[in-house]
Write an enzyme that holds these catalytic residues in place. Structure first.
Site, PDB file in Angstrom:
ATOM      1  N   GLY A 308       0.818  -1.208   0.000  1.00  0.00           N
ATOM      2  CA  GLY A 308       0.000   0.000   0.000  1.00  0.00           C
ATOM      3  C   GLY A 308       0.851   1.256   0.000  1.00  0.00           C
ATOM      4  O   GLY A 308       2.084   1.207  -0.030  1.00  0.00           O
ATOM      5  N   GLN A 330       7.106   6.905  -1.877  1.00  0.00           N
ATOM      6  CA  GLN A 330       7.104   8.014  -2.834  1.00  0.00           C
ATOM      7  C   GLN A 330       8.442   8.744  -2.851  1.00  0.00           C
ATOM      8  O   GLN A 330       8.870   9.230  -3.900  1.00  0.00           O
ATOM      9  CB  GLN A 330       5.964   8.982  -2.476  1.00  0.00           C
ATOM     10  CG  GLN A 330       4.601   8.348  -2.617  1.00  0.00           C
ATOM     11  CD  GLN A 330       3.524   9.111  -1.867  1.00  0.00           C
ATOM     12  OE1 GLN A 330       3.786  10.048  -1.118  1.00  0.00           O
ATOM     13  NE2 GLN A 330       2.282   8.695  -2.063  1.00  0.00           N
ATOM     14  N   GLU A 615       4.672  19.001   1.162  1.00  0.00           N
ATOM     15  CA  GLU A 615       3.316  19.131   0.653  1.00  0.00           C
ATOM     16  C   GLU A 615       2.805  20.508   1.050  1.00  0.00           C
ATOM     17  O   GLU A 615       3.000  20.936   2.194  1.00  0.00           O
ATOM     18  CB  GLU A 615       2.387  18.064   1.232  1.00  0.00           C
ATOM     19  CG  GLU A 615       2.619  16.671   0.684  1.00  0.00           C
ATOM     20  CD  GLU A 615       1.661  15.648   1.283  1.00  0.00           C
ATOM     21  OE1 GLU A 615       0.939  15.991   2.245  1.00  0.00           O
ATOM     22  OE2 GLU A 615       1.637  14.500   0.801  1.00  0.00           O
TER      23      GLU A 615
END
Length: 718
Positions: A308, A330, A615
């Site tokens: 996942g 990532q 982010e």
């Protein structure tokens, strides 16, 4: 060369008025000043770096006569020092400057006249009568001038030190480590049961108050699976990882979150050797979960069971004999390590000083590889020397490659636990500051510590080390911790959680405007994490501020919460995440996310960043909320227009504007276009099409588009 006797009148009307008022306050019966601490310095022995002539000796500054003065020779730096005769609790220093005053100076304290800590510093003094409230215990007090305001020397009518005779009772160093430090040796019964008990409590306690540290004494342990949950750290107590071997696993997985590892934060593994049961250990984490000084005698899987989502992490000073399986991670940063091989890359995998790292190939595959790390200094760690606990403080390495421990004894120094104040839950900030002023280092045992005043790290080479993600929460809007303009401070292994009252900052390293060169012995900030919201409402203007030159920030996650309690565009308002004002600052493994304006502001010269993950704030209500003048949005990483030299490798910024998916960012990165400002391997990503970037850096780089989360990249800028 003019003589000081050629100066204009030395005592201005304002200074004379201030002196008279101060004198009256001391003499008037019933005045508030009557209860003030006593003057300790008058008539005490005093020395100075120099004197202008026989008529201006150092003793004139402590004789109580405003008509006499000490003056130095006409050069920088200069100092004057008073011996109070015995340690005293200090509260105030008053400096009555002549016209020839110091523009920049420090007030320094010492218990022995050799090692000095900074109680106050300024670079913008204006002379006259300067009154400084200070805290600390010292026998010696020094005024150290670094910049004169005139062409003459430094000149003081009076140098007054106030306080209370006799120090606080001496705080003891060392002691036990408290109930939440759980120590095993190979003969300890039911180790697995104790590990499982803590894991059941901590597996999903993302914003809980539990804090735990597992320590394994040197030896061999068989058949263990140490599952590591939130706010749990596991470490070996050898001087080398191979001193403590687990024939088994140290595991992080994401069953608690449906196989999604993107919220597996705040945990760590250090200083152990593992023989994984099935040949491969699983460490499926995201931010603030360091894997340091580990030897995996097999492979390492960085993805959760089922492969996942996972959102990036950090390995340093480790040896993985087999393959590191990146899989769904990532982004990831690996520093000064040795690996058998590396498998797969998603968006941004960065390596510096890693033996066995894949070759440079960004963006396909997305590997950024530096042969060495410019400057490294590994994190301090607790170990056993026989039966005595000590803290090992590793030495600095330049252009490092591979581990620090693989070729004989590691380089560095050992500090006995007796030189640390062992901080336990319930300890007040006043006691912590007393310990620091006394010359002790701090070892935080696992727990949550509310501090009602700033912790002042004023002594060079001080170590502040946390176990089990010990957490500081500033009350009443104070800054949780400040480091003075001194060499070699080591901050490591703790979390600072913003309080509900807005703090100007949560951590400050060095005073604003410092000019001191710390290249020979820089301060390091390692695994020090900043959180604003999530565990409850929290607010700050800026998370971490680095003012001291040459500081190394090695792995930090500075996070304005996007989930948990106390979360909202204004509820956990924090405009800036990481601000660098110092020169020659190096960041290795920099994670900064979700701030209302700039996540990173870099104002210092010759800064370097190796790996950056960001982010933008999810919760911006609309385009207007993030508008920056004529620019759409605030850059994730902003280098000031005044900077002439800066360099970064492997930097990524992602947007996920889920409140208003129509928001657009002009760019992820912003920097002046100058020959000395260079970036390598940049990317921006729109996560699922929730907002878009127009460019990668300035006006360079293609826009993101659609919902495919395909990065837009720039290999070299300019």
């Amino acid at each position: 060369m003019p003589r000081l006797s050629d100066h204009p009148p030395r005592l201005t009307a304002a200074a004379l008025t201030a002196a008279l008022i101060a004198a009256l306050l001391v003499l008037l019966p019933g005045s508030a000043a009557q209860a003030a601490p006593v003057l300790l310095s008058q008539g005490r022995p005093v020395t100075a770096s120099s004197q202008e002539n026989a008529g201006t000796p150092a003793s004139a500054a402590v004789d109580g006569d405003n008509a006499t003065r000490w003056s130095s020779q006409f050069a920088d730096p200069q100092w004057i020092q008073v011996d109070l005769g015995a340690p005293a609790r200090l509260s105030q220093v008053v400096l009555r400057w002549e016209t020839a005053y110091a523009k920049a100076y420090r007030i320094e304290l010492s218990t022995d006249g050799a090692g000095w800590s900074t109680a106050y510093s300024t670079t913008a003094a204006t002379g006259g009568v300067a009154t400084h409230d200070i805290t600390g215990t010292a026998r010696y007090v020094r005024v150290y001038g670094t910049q004169r305001a005139t062409q003459w020397g430094y000149s003081l009518f009076e140098f007054q030190v106030f306080g209370t005779s006799g120090a606080d009772p001496t705080l003891p160093g060392g002691g036990d480590l408290g109930p939440n430090v759980i120590v095993f040796d190979p003969s300890t019964p039911n180790i697995q049961g104790r590990l499982d008990e803590v894991f059941r409590q901590q597996e999903s306690a993302q914003f809980g108050s539990g804090r735990y540290q597992f320590l394994f004494k040197p030896g061999t342990y068989n058949g263990l699976n140490a599952q590591i949950g939130f706010y749990t750290s596991v470490s070996g107590l050898g001087l080398s990882p191979d001193d403590t071997t687990i024939n088994g696993d140290v595991t992080v997985d994401a069953g608690w979150f449906g196989g999604n590892a993107t919220q597996n934060f705040w945990r760590s593994a250090e200083n152990l050797a593992l023989n994984p049961v099935n040949g491969t250990d699983r460490w499926a984490v995201s931010q603030a979960a360091p894997f340091r000084r580990m030897h995996v005698k097999g492979g390492l899987n960085l993805a959760p069971d089922g492969f996942g989502w996972a959102s990036g992490g950090y390995i340093a000073d480790s040896k993985i004999d087999g393959q590191v399986g990146n899989y769904s991670q990532q982004q990831w940063y690996t520093r000064d390590s040795s690996i058998g091989s590396w498998g797969n890359g998603v968006w941004n995998q960065v390596f510096s000083g890693v033996q066995g790292a894949p070759a440079q190939s960004f963006p396909n595959p997305p590997y950024t590889t530096l042969d060495t790390t410019p400057v490294s200094r590994e994190k301090p760690f607790l170990y056993l020397d026989g039966t005595e606990y000590k803290v090992f403080v590793p030495a600095e390495r330049e252009n490092a490659r591979g581990t620090s421990w693989g070729n004989g004894a590691p380089q560095g120094t050992s500090l006995p636990l007796s030189r640390f104040y062992v901080v336990k839950p319930g300890t007040t900030a006043a006691t912590m500051n007393q310990a620091l002023a006394q010359g002790l280092h701090l070892l935080f045992t696992p727990g949550v510590y509310h501090v009602d005043r700033t912790l002042q790290v004023n002594r060079a080479d001080t170590v502040v080390l946390g176990l089990g993600l010990a957490t500081l929460v500033p009350d009443n809007g104070v800054t949780a911790m400040k480091v003075a303009d001194v060499d070699g401070v080591r901050l490591a292994g703790f979390l600072i959680d913003a309080g509900p009252v807005d703090s100007p900052s949560l951590l400050e390293v060095g005073p604003a405007g410092t000019t001191t060169d710390h290249r020979a012995n820089p301060t390091t900030v390692q695994d020090v994490f900043i959180r604003v919201g999530g565990a409850g409402p929290g607010r700050t203007d800026v998370g971490m501020v680095i003012n001291n030159h040459d500081t190394i920030v090695d792995h930090t996650w500075i996070w304005r919460a996007d989930h948990g309690d106390g979360v909202g565009w204004e509820t956990n308002r924090a405009d800036y995440g990481f601000r660098v004002n110092g020169d020659d600052v190096l960041a290795t493994g920099l994670f900064v996310e979700h701030f209302n304006k700039y996540d990173v502001q870099w104002n210092g010269e010759r800064g370097r960043t190796v790996f950056y993950q960001n982010e933008k704030a999810y919760d911006a209500p609309d385009q207007a909320a993030i508008q920056n003048g004529s620019t759409k949005g605030y850059a994730a990483y902003k280098v000031a227009d005044s900077v002439t030299v800066h360099e970064g490798w492997g930097l990524g910024s992602y947007c996920y504007y889920n409140v208003d998916p129509t928001i657009r960012q002009d760019h992820g990165f912003q920097a002046p276009v100058k020959p000395g400002v260079k970036f390598h391997d940049l990317l921006v990503v729109s996560l699922g099409g929730k907002g878009q970037y127009e460019h990668v850096i300035n006006t360079t780089g293609a826009p993101t588009s659609g919902t495919s989360t395909t990065p837009s990249t720039v290999v070299s800028f300019p």
